[in-house]
Design an enzyme around this catalytic site. Structure first.
Site, mmCIF file in Angstrom:
data_model
loop_
_atom_site.group_PDB
_atom_site.id
_atom_site.type_symbol
_atom_site.label_atom_id
_atom_site.label_comp_id
_atom_site.label_asym_id
_atom_site.label_seq_id
_atom_site.Cartn_x
_atom_site.Cartn_y
_atom_site.Cartn_z
ATOM 1 N N HIS A 138 0.718 -1.203 -0.057
ATOM 2 C CA HIS A 138 -0.053 -0.051 -0.013
ATOM 3 C C HIS A 138 0.806 1.260 -0.125
ATOM 4 C CE1 HIS A 138 -3.483 -2.505 0.113
ATOM 5 N NE2 HIS A 138 -3.665 -2.457 1.721
ATOM 6 N N HIS A 168 -9.620 2.490 -0.006
ATOM 7 C CA HIS A 168 -9.708 1.129 0.933
ATOM 8 C C HIS A 168 -10.948 1.482 1.926
ATOM 9 C CE1 HIS A 168 -8.064 -2.027 3.006
ATOM 10 N NE2 HIS A 168 -6.884 -1.972 2.423
ATOM 11 N N GLU A 204 -11.427 -3.463 -3.098
ATOM 12 C CA GLU A 204 -10.556 -2.399 -3.766
ATOM 13 C C GLU A 204 -10.167 -2.805 -5.259
ATOM 14 O OE1 GLU A 204 -7.175 -2.960 -0.819
ATOM 15 O OE2 GLU A 204 -8.571 -4.181 0.272
#
Ligand code: BGC
Length: 378
Positions: free
Chosen positions: A133, A206, A343
């Site tokens: 991420h 997210h 996502e």
């Protein structure tokens, strides 16, 4: 003469009634309030977007985080349907990307390394040995510049510049994410970026959804329009195979509840993910067509969420790592599987997998993707 006066009066009254019944194209104002300060004193704000139907989103310039998001149940009652925290301090203590914009590279890159045009780049290994991420200070922890766009369908334009070499990624990246609240209770998210050197990019949001407010999401009914998914190794890096979902707990082509097969550890992939934490392939051609890719229905509230995207894949994550330690909104401690994420994105570890659709962005190219989350009830 008298007749004419009456006629004019009646016509006037009718016009007045007609005008009153016509839905007004109201300009929806965007409110801005303080959400606190970062330890270095930087001010953080919270913006409230509303549409005429009654949907309301609170979005922070810190991480572009969607802090709250209301959606109607079958009786028309609007309630918050995302996990999050009441205060900035709690977000700063560390949360697993609740509602945030994730970048530069959403999901995992194996061993925190990749090569591009013969040059190797090293990233933070912030998830075991892998990069996750966007690194230690990804886009979820940045203060974004915000422009508000008021109108019938209000929008926030969040932009940021990521310096060349930031978190190990090459190229100075200009990013813009637009959250637009539509009249039909959809949130449209447009992601745009450009770079001055070849780089890799994979942006997503997210948000963790729970359409009922119950302690877990196991009774939510899910359809994923994806006949294949990406099996992973023990560290959740795709093996490179595109596997048919047919005959496995990963088959959501027809509706299944989240809970039905989530503990079927006879399936090694369920074991590796601790449940669902995998990428489903939506569009192998990756031709950027906007497709309806997922529908989630929660039977007690009647809430329905549909996801549409131009992205070729989606990570379906069922909050397996949530463990009741985070102070959620209204004092709720979010337990295991208390929320799920869809996502939308490119495949994980694409920079190391030449056979996967490319995540390379070159100078003079434009990165443009769109994802829509649409709510209704039945
Ligand atoms: C990942 C999970 C991770 C979560 C929070 C998801 O996108 O797939 O493995 O725990 O994000 O970081």
């Amino acid at each position: 003469m008298k007749k004419n006066v009456w006629l004019i009066a009646i016509l006037g009254a009718l016009t007045l009634v007609a005008c009153q019944n016509k839905p007004k194209n109201q300009i929806m104002k965007i409110e801005k309030q303080s959400f606190g300060k970062l330890p270095d004193g930087q001010e953080v704000s919270l913006y409230t977007l509303k549409n005429q139907a009654g949907m309301e989103l609170k979005i922070s310039d810190y991480g572009g985080i969607i802090v709250s998001w209301t959606a109607p149940d079958k009786n028309g009652k609007y309630e918050d349907i995302v996990l999050g925290c009441d205060s900035l301090e709690t977000y700063l203590k560390g949360v697993p990307y609740f509602g945030a914009i994730v970048g530069r590279y959403g999901n995992r890159i194996a061993n925190g390394k990749f090569s591009l045009n013969g040059q190797e780049f090293t990233l933070a290994q912030n998830n075991g040995k892998n990069a996750l991420h966007g690194g230690l200070k990804g886009f979820d922890k940045k203060i974004w510049s915000v422009t508000t766009v008021e109108g019938e369908e209000p929008a926030l334009k969040l932009s940021t510049t990521s310096a060349d070499g930031e978190e190990g990624y090459p190229g100075k990246l200009e990013v813009m994410v637009t959250y637009k609240l539509l009249k039909d209770n959809s949130l449209k998210i447009d992601y745009q970026a450009s770079t001055d050197k070849p780089t890799v990019i994979n942006l997503t949001n997210h948000s963790y959804f729970n359409l009922s407010g119950a302690a877990d999401v196991l009774s939510h009914e899910v359809v994923l329009n994806a006949p294949k998914y990406l099996p992973v190794d023990e560290t959740l890096i795709p093996t490179g195979e595109l596997r048919e979902v047919k005959g496995t707990p990963f088959d959501f082509m027809e509706k299944h509840t989240i809970g039905e097969r989530i503990n079927d550890t006879t399936d090694t992939q369920i074991k590796f993910g601790g449940g669902y934490d995998h990428c489903w392939v939506i569009n192998e051609k990756a031709d950027k067509k906007l497709l309806s890719v997922a529908t989630v229905y929660e039977p007690t509230s009647g809430r329905v969420m549909e996801v549409l995207t131009t992205e070729p894949a989606m990570q379906f994550y069922t909050g397996n790592f949530l463990n009741g330690t985070i102070d959620g909104k209204k004092g709720v401690k979010y337990g295991k599987r208390s929320g799920f994420c869809i996502e939308t994105q490119h495949y994980p570890d694409s920079p190391n997998k030449p056979a996967f659709p490319s995540t390379v962005l070159n100078p003079n190219e434009k990165y443009e993707t769109t994802t829509i989350y649409k709510f209704s009830a039945k």
